[in-house]
Motif scaffolding. Structure first.
Motif, PDB file in Angstrom:
ATOM      1  N   MET A   1      72.479   8.441  41.169  1.00 34.97           N
ATOM      2  CA  MET A   1      71.908   7.345  41.962  1.00 34.97           C
ATOM      3  C   MET A   1      71.696   6.114  41.091  1.00 34.97           C
ATOM      4  O   MET A   1      71.380   6.209  39.913  1.00 34.97           O
ATOM      5  N   LYS A   2      71.886   4.989  41.674  1.00 33.36           N
ATOM      6  CA  LYS A   2      71.713   3.746  40.930  1.00 33.36           C
ATOM      7  C   LYS A   2      70.263   3.293  40.941  1.00 33.36           C
ATOM      8  O   LYS A   2      69.613   3.283  41.975  1.00 33.36           O
TER       9      LYS A   2
ATOM     10  N   ARG B   1      79.979  -5.932  40.965  1.00 38.19           N
ATOM     11  CA  ARG B   1      80.737  -6.112  42.205  1.00 38.19           C
ATOM     12  C   ARG B   1      79.967  -7.125  43.036  1.00 38.19           C
ATOM     13  O   ARG B   1      78.813  -6.872  43.395  1.00 38.19           O
ATOM     14  N   PRO B   2      80.549  -8.258  43.320  1.00 37.67           N
ATOM     15  CA  PRO B   2      79.788  -9.290  44.031  1.00 37.67           C
ATOM     16  C   PRO B   2      79.298  -8.798  45.389  1.00 37.67           C
ATOM     17  O   PRO B   2      79.990  -8.038  46.055  1.00 37.67           O
ATOM     18  N   ASN B   3      78.160  -9.228  45.760  1.00 29.20           N
ATOM     19  CA  ASN B   3      77.602  -8.875  47.063  1.00 29.20           C
ATOM     20  C   ASN B   3      78.154  -9.837  48.123  1.00 29.20           C
ATOM     21  O   ASN B   3      77.800 -11.003  48.171  1.00 29.20           O
ATOM     22  N   ILE B   4      79.011  -9.275  48.949  1.00 30.02           N
ATOM     23  CA  ILE B   4      79.689 -10.123  49.931  1.00 30.02           C
ATOM     24  C   ILE B   4      78.721 -10.675  50.964  1.00 30.02           C
ATOM     25  O   ILE B   4      78.925 -11.745  51.517  1.00 30.02           O
ATOM     26  N   LEU B   5      77.659  -9.959  51.200  1.00 30.10           N
ATOM     27  CA  LEU B   5      76.672 -10.445  52.159  1.00 30.10           C
ATOM     28  C   LEU B   5      76.064 -11.747  51.653  1.00 30.10           C
ATOM     29  O   LEU B   5      75.969 -12.732  52.387  1.00 30.10           O
TER      30      LEU B   5
ATOM     31  N   LEU C   1      94.838   2.148  45.759  1.00 31.89           N
ATOM     32  CA  LEU C   1      94.445   1.501  47.001  1.00 31.89           C
ATOM     33  C   LEU C   1      93.103   2.054  47.471  1.00 31.89           C
ATOM     34  O   LEU C   1      92.244   1.317  47.957  1.00 31.89           O
TER      35      LEU C   1
ATOM     36  N   LYS D   1      90.376   0.441  45.573  1.00 29.64           N
ATOM     37  CA  LYS D   1      90.125  -0.922  46.026  1.00 29.64           C
ATOM     38  C   LYS D   1      89.355  -0.917  47.349  1.00 29.64           C
ATOM     39  O   LYS D   1      88.424  -1.697  47.548  1.00 29.64           O
ATOM     40  N   ASN D   2      89.754  -0.031  48.230  1.00 32.49           N
ATOM     41  CA  ASN D   2      89.062   0.060  49.510  1.00 32.49           C
ATOM     42  C   ASN D   2      87.590   0.416  49.326  1.00 32.49           C
ATOM     43  O   ASN D   2      86.714  -0.173  49.965  1.00 32.49           O
TER      44      ASN D   2
ATOM     45  N   SER E   1      85.750  -0.077  46.716  1.00 34.67           N
ATOM     46  CA  SER E   1      85.103  -1.236  46.114  1.00 34.67           C
ATOM     47  C   SER E   1      84.747  -2.297  47.151  1.00 34.67           C
ATOM     48  O   SER E   1      83.622  -2.792  47.197  1.00 34.67           O
ATOM     49  N   THR E   2      85.745  -2.635  47.941  1.00 33.39           N
ATOM     50  CA  THR E   2      85.509  -3.659  48.953  1.00 33.39           C
ATOM     51  C   THR E   2      84.382  -3.253  49.892  1.00 33.39           C
ATOM     52  O   THR E   2      83.500  -4.039  50.209  1.00 33.39           O
ATOM     53  N   MET E   3      84.428  -2.010  50.318  1.00 29.39           N
ATOM     54  CA  MET E   3      83.412  -1.548  51.268  1.00 29.39           C
ATOM     55  C   MET E   3      82.019  -1.628  50.649  1.00 29.39           C
ATOM     56  O   MET E   3      81.066  -2.011  51.308  1.00 29.39           O
ATOM     57  N   ILE E   4      81.916  -1.264  49.394  1.00 30.61           N
ATOM     58  CA  ILE E   4      80.607  -1.345  48.736  1.00 30.61           C
ATOM     59  C   ILE E   4      80.164  -2.802  48.688  1.00 30.61           C
ATOM     60  O   ILE E   4      79.026  -3.136  48.990  1.00 30.61           O
ATOM     61  N   SER E   5      81.086  -3.661  48.319  1.00 29.46           N
ATOM     62  CA  SER E   5      80.785  -5.091  48.311  1.00 29.46           C
ATOM     63  C   SER E   5      80.291  -5.556  49.668  1.00 29.46           C
ATOM     64  O   SER E   5      79.413  -6.397  49.775  1.00 29.46           O
ATOM     65  N   GLN E   6      80.901  -5.019  50.691  1.00 26.48           N
ATOM     66  CA  GLN E   6      80.534  -5.416  52.050  1.00 26.48           C
ATOM     67  C   GLN E   6      79.192  -4.855  52.457  1.00 26.48           C
ATOM     68  O   GLN E   6      78.697  -5.127  53.547  1.00 26.48           O
TER      69      GLN E   6
ATOM     70  N   LEU F   1      82.947   7.182  41.050  1.00 27.80           N
ATOM     71  CA  LEU F   1      82.484   5.858  41.446  1.00 27.80           C
ATOM     72  C   LEU F   1      81.490   5.950  42.597  1.00 27.80           C
ATOM     73  O   LEU F   1      80.380   5.412  42.553  1.00 27.80           O
TER      74      LEU F   1
ATOM     75  N   VAL G   1      79.746   8.458  43.592  1.00 30.26           N
ATOM     76  CA  VAL G   1      78.507   9.132  43.216  1.00 30.26           C
ATOM     77  C   VAL G   1      77.647   8.211  42.359  1.00 30.26           C
ATOM     78  O   VAL G   1      76.445   8.062  42.582  1.00 30.26           O
ATOM     79  N   ASN G   2      78.277   7.562  41.391  1.00 28.59           N
ATOM     80  CA  ASN G   2      77.522   6.678  40.508  1.00 28.59           C
ATOM     81  C   ASN G   2      76.863   5.528  41.253  1.00 28.59           C
ATOM     82  O   ASN G   2      75.752   5.126  40.929  1.00 28.59           O
ATOM     83  N   GLU G   3      77.567   5.010  42.237  1.00 27.62           N
ATOM     84  CA  GLU G   3      77.016   3.894  42.980  1.00 27.62           C
ATOM     85  C   GLU G   3      75.981   4.347  43.998  1.00 27.62           C
ATOM     86  O   GLU G   3      75.351   3.550  44.674  1.00 27.62           O
ATOM     87  N   GLY G   4      75.888   5.659  44.142  1.00 27.46           N
ATOM     88  CA  GLY G   4      74.915   6.171  45.096  1.00 27.46           C
ATOM     89  C   GLY G   4      75.259   5.874  46.542  1.00 27.46           C
ATOM     90  O   GLY G   4      74.390   5.693  47.373  1.00 27.46           O
TER      91      GLY G   4
END
Lengths: 344, 344
Positions: A1-2, A50-54, B107, B110-111, B113-118, B137, B139-142
DNA sequence: TTGTAAGCGTTATCAA
DNA sequence: TTGATAACGCTTACAA
């Protein structure tokens, strides 16, 4: 967990600089010393920044998100379309929201609302209607929209669609050429624009061959295999306004409906094309391998998706792109589900 | 076009109150006088106020958005799954991001990553791999994640999948029971977890019947009609490590692959099941109506979707929900694409 | 019952 | 070349 979100601020702390320096470095701002820039970038990469798109979207009004609202997510017809859309979006760095309106205007409205709330930059919609308050909503809110599969009544909206009347003409023309004169139309929901256009094409084609139009030969149902099979069943069991011996051919608004007829043929032991000739519409993947291979009218699905998304991205990325309405042409695919009728 | 965004501030101005009063009124905060509350709500409705989910999410960490990452958006197999997912999400007020990884690990990354950013609150992934840095990734990002279609090597991740080995056993067992001993396996990409499991089931079942395993009878290809047809073509033209007369039955990882065999049958004029018996996997909609109807092994697709999304929403909405791994059972659907072989 | 103010993570402007 | 600051629209203490 982060424990803590890796933000610009966090990176700034690690790098011992101010957060605005980090922001600039990450954007390759030439004002930043290249040494510090690289150092900052290294730290960002290390912590998996990772930039926060929100936040980005809130500030810059760019979310790189577009919404696709369709009437039946599961339909192979639509899935070929949004497959194409998704591919382009991905290449251009956009993300896709997908929602299902199930041919329901209220649901469609809710979907549009949600998407706007989510800050989409544009919308691709296969609308339930060609003239509804949903469309007004879209226009009033200034949401860039491309309609597919139908043409909104207002002509200030981009759209790309197939000429459904021409498609119906091809389907009906084909069975008439095979000698059929009593043609059942299994149509979609009555309020659906494509149903209306298709029906118009059906009626006009009959007229052009001097065949009188009989309203009881047109059935409106949801585009669904089971529901279609039940419709046929009702007819065969004499529970409908039309009897099973009053027609020899069936023309459908969709291959899915046509497959419903195949289903009925299986359970009620009639033959295609022996008992009834069948023509589909859409030319979805499986139709070629059905038993018998389905004669159908092709819609260029991938093309529809590509045109739509390219138009949309154009209008987003270029300030004043023109209004375009693209009409695609259907194409008859003759296979084996129509049999020539002996002239009597 | 809209001049000004309808925000809480805007409403506040119109209503002549402070913007936090508006916020509270809109949230039915009991602290607000019911008269002012109604007045504010009326104004909000009048101007078509719609909360900005980006701002909301930024502040409250709730975006009501979940991401679905699959390997082939167009496949009817997946579309039945995300249809189910989408329905549940919609009912619960969530929106769905959808992305296609095309069986490619980069891919996929990347997907993700993008989703987390979103700012997605959770992810449903049919991963390309069961043990990759993508999973680390996640798991680490929780990020709350439910895997479908396969089981990640780490057992601290929720998943719901069908027992592919059992499925292969059913398929292979069925053709062996029909007297076949030379069975071609048209598998998916070699690195794909489901391919690996399916192949294992194939090998074990052969072994259990005392049939020696011949590696040249296993072909790995993308799950695609055309590519499969080309594979068959290569075999028939003697350009492969196996000849066309070295097998009598074909077992496939997917109905889409099976349809590829049907395509080849059409162009190369061999008969199913006359020349080759064929068994599919997934039981997608069209298989029942193919010519001949395809014998296949059913995967409970809707169930997969429902379990997955419910597990995900549970883990999002309940603080400490348990880790669940659900294994679904496949079921053989006997139709007409396998013929009994005369014992020689 | 209502208003003030801080903060979420960015971008962008201006000052140092 | 770098830093401080305001703003995007919202939630949520806390103050009035």
């Amino acid at each position: 967990m982060k424990q803590q979100n890796v933000t610009i601020k966090f990176i700034a702390q690690k790098a011992g600089v101010s957060f605005s320096t980090v922001a600039k470095a990450l954007h390759d701002d030439p004002a930043i010393n290249s040494a510090t820039r690289e150092r900052i970038k290294a730290i960002a990469a290390l912590y998996n920044y990772r930039p926060n798109i929100l936040a980005k979207g809130l500030r810059s009004r760019r979310t790189h998100t577009i919404g696709v609202i369709l009437n039946d997510l599961q339909s192979p017809f639509y899935s070929e379309i949004y497959k194409a859309i998704g591919d382009v979006l991905h290449k251009k760095g956009y993300t896709m929201f997908l929602a299902d309106s199930k041919y329901d205007e209220q649901l469609e409205k809710k979907n549009i609302s949600t998407m706007i709330s989510q800050g989409v930059e544009g919308l691709i919609v296969s609308s339930v209607s060609e003239e509804s308050e949903n469309i007004e909503l879209l226009v009033n809110e200034g949401v860039k929209t491309v309609f597919i599969d139908n043409r909104p009544a207002r002509n200030d909206i981009c759209c790309v669609y197939v000429d459904h009347e021409a498609a119906a003409a091809q389907a009906v023309g084909h069975v008439i050429a095979a000698g059929h004169r009593d043609i059942l139309l299994l149509n979609g929901p009555e309020h659906l624009p494509s149903s209306q256009r298709f029906k118009r094409g059906y009626i006009e084609t009959l007229a052009s061959f001097g065949i009188p139009y009989r309203p009881n030969l047109v059935k409106h149902n949801l585009i669904d295999i089971k529901i279609t099979a039940q419709q046929i069943e009702r007819i065969l069991e004499g529970k409908d306004t039309v009897r099973g011996d009053e027609f020899t051919a069936i023309v459908t608004l969709s291959d899915v409906i046509a497959i419903g007829v195949y289903e009925a043929a299986l359970t009620h032991h009639f033959s295609i094309p022996g008992t009834y000739s069948v023509v589909g519409y859409d030319n979805i993947l499986a139709t070629k391998y059905l038993s018998p291979p389905l004669t159908t009218v092709n819609q260029p699905k991938e093309q529809t998706g590509l045109y739509a998304i390219n138009m949309l991205l154009d209008s987003i990325e270029k300030p004043e792109s023109e209004m375009v309405q693209i009409i695609l042409t259907p194409e008859l695919k003759v296979r084996s589900s129509v049999r020539p009728l002996e002239k009597t």
